[in-house]
Design a protein around this motif. Structure first.
Motif, short mmCIF file in Angstrom:
data_model
loop_
_atom_site.label_atom_id
_atom_site.label_comp_id
_atom_site.label_asym_id
_atom_site.label_seq_id
_atom_site.Cartn_x
_atom_site.Cartn_y
_atom_site.Cartn_z
N ALA A 61 0.83 -1.21 0.00
CA ALA A 61 0.00 0.00 0.00
C ALA A 61 0.86 1.26 0.00
CB ALA A 61 -0.93 -0.01 1.21
N SER A 62 1.93 1.25 0.77
CA SER A 62 2.82 2.41 0.84
C SER A 62 3.46 2.69 -0.51
CB SER A 62 3.91 2.19 1.90
OG SER A 62 3.34 2.02 3.18
N LEU A 63 3.82 1.64 -1.23
CA LEU A 63 4.45 1.80 -2.54
C LEU A 63 3.47 2.40 -3.55
CD1 LEU A 63 6.34 -1.58 -2.51
CD2 LEU A 63 7.45 0.64 -2.82
N TRP A 64 2.22 1.95 -3.55
CA TRP A 64 1.24 2.48 -4.48
C TRP A 64 0.77 3.88 -4.08
CZ3 TRP A 64 0.34 1.02 -9.24
CH2 TRP A 64 0.70 -0.27 -9.61
N ALA A 65 0.95 4.23 -2.82
CA ALA A 65 0.56 5.57 -2.36
C ALA A 65 1.60 6.62 -2.69
CB ALA A 65 0.31 5.55 -0.85
#
Length: 458
Positions: free
Chosen positions: A141-145
């Protein structure tokens, strides 16, 4: 249709930097208050051990972002400033969409690395096996955010005022979520789930804002033509790779020591290190805000100002940043122990020995705020990369010699790396400014190599 502008801008570069920083500081001031609130809830409800697990998972996500996040906002600002200056919104849009595609590729690559790191090496970080699945999905999630491209679009348009409203979503959302979780039953998993959801919401809002500010640039037509940006921006591939490696090395200096502390000393020590790191970042928040403003304004000055004004701008911002760094270090020395106890409780007072060197390291970054933008905007990005490499070598040597001391040893290794980076990059930037004074180089885009008519991204 040109991008929307609804505010009055200062007529001088330094005035615009201060104006943009004031906008950011207003939002981050609010965010800092919220941040202290949710950080206090985190540390006091989870305790030192579970906060250590939270910190290691969060730190792992940050490390993956450093590897897979391409920092495309720098590319958008570096090359997009000229397109904005010339009101060429089609080229600006294709550049932004190219960087958006790179963000997506980085996220896919990062998710693969997350699976390898979490499921293959979590035991080396003393991470509780119960948190492995949670850690993996949080990292994804952090990477896509991490939507760097729309951030660059907004900064190239100098709409820092609008960015404030979107970025306020994260601290506000985290504080509300922390209060709810506190009342309903705090766990590491619940905090991570809330943090991930809020970050993804901010990413969506950033794209929406970029679209509203520059509808002629952010649209489906330019997305489908993103490949043209490679030919329209000579040298972009080389610049992208240099800045990517440089930002990765910088992130290694900032995030690597936390993982080393977790692996070498233990989870509790990692929690202690994380709180001290968070507080040092809060004390030097102005550094990151000034960096955003300076990078965008130096890129503008590159295409719209004379060499003398460009040099004056770099020297003025360096002096302001240096003075601010001295003040912040003094605050950390005088009030660090009390601030740690206020936020985390008595168990975190020992973090004072970590806080001071980490604050010192952050202030070296603060004082060098204009160095990297000067090197990037004059086609000397490779020089900043060399300085980053030298600082990583200093960090590794510092960790080898100081880590036996414990978490504070890791912090002093970071301070050593910060000092080395400041001296190396400062010397290179000063040499560049002297060349500008002698008209040996001009404040324009670097010409592509003869055998590189249009760089491509591998």
């Amino acid at each position: 249709m040109s991008p929307k502008r609804h505010r009055h801008e200062s007529s001088t570069p330094l005035g615009r930097i201060l104006q943009n920083t004031a906008w950011l500081l207003g939002g981050k001031g609010f965010g800092a208050v919220c941040g202290i609130g949710y950080l206090a809830i985190l540390t006091r409800t989870l305790g030192l051990k579970d906060f250590g697990h939270f910190s290691l998972i969060f730190g792992t996500a940050q490390a993956l972002i450093a590897i897979a996040g391409f920092q495309t906002w720098r590319v958008v600002v570096r090359y997009g400033s000229e397109h904005v200056h010339n009101h060429d919104w089609s080229k600006f849009g294709r550049l932004g969409m190219l960087c958006g595609v790179l963000d997506a590729l980085g996220a896919v690559m990062g998710c693969g690395l997350a699976a390898i790191l979490i499921y293959g090496f979590a035991h080396m970080l003393d991470l509780n096996p119960l948190y492995m699945n949670t850690a993996f999905w949080f990292c994804c999630a952090s990477l896509w955010a991490l939507v760097s491209a729309p951030t660059g679009i907004v900064r190239a348009l100098h709409r820092f005022d609008m960015a404030v409203y979107v970025e306020a979503v994260v601290p506000t959302g985290r504080l509300i979520a922390a209060l709810v979780i506190w009342l309903t039953g705090p766990t590491v998993g619940r905090f991570l789930l809330a943090w991930a959801a809020i970050d993804l919401l901010e990413a969506l809002l950033y794209w929406i804002m970029a679209r509203r500010l520059a509808p002629a640039a952010v649209n489906l037509r330019n997305f489908l033509q993103w490949r043209q940006a490679l030919a329209e921006n000579p040298g972009i591939g080389r610049f992208f790779m240099v800045t990517y490696v440089g930002s990765t090395l910088d992130a290694a200096v900032k995030n690597g020591p936390l993982l080393v502390v977790g692996a070498w000393v233990g989870t509790k020590a990692a929690g202690l290190y994380r709180l001290a790191s968070q507080l040092s970042q809060a004390l030097t928040k102005l550094s990151s805000l000034l960096t955003r403003s300076v990078y965008a304004e130096v890129a503008r000055a590159r295409v719209s100002s004379q060499a003398g004004e460009f040099r004056k701008l770099a020297l003025q911002t360096s002096k302001i940043a240096g003075l601010g760094g001295v003040v912040v270090v003094a605050v950390a020395i005088l009030l660090g122990k009390e601030l740690l106890a206020l936020i985390g409780g008595d168990a975190f007072e020992r973090g004072e020995a970590i806080l001071v060197p980490l604050t010192l390291a952050a202030c070296f970054d603060f004082a060098s705020v204009a160095f990297e933008p000067v090197l990037h905007s004059t086609g000397r990005a490779q020089a900043s990369l060399v300085a980053r490499l030298i600082s990583v070598v200093a960090l590794v040597l510092g960790l080898v010699f100081f880590i036996p001391i414990g978490p504070s040893g890791a912090a002093w290794a970071v301070a050593l790396a910060g000092a080395v980076s400041y001296l190396a990059m400062g010397a290179m930037a000063w040499h560049t400014l002297r060349l500008i004074d002698r008209d040996e180089i001009r404040v324009i885009d670097a010409e592509p190599e003869p055998d590189e008519p249009g760089s491509t991204v591998e």
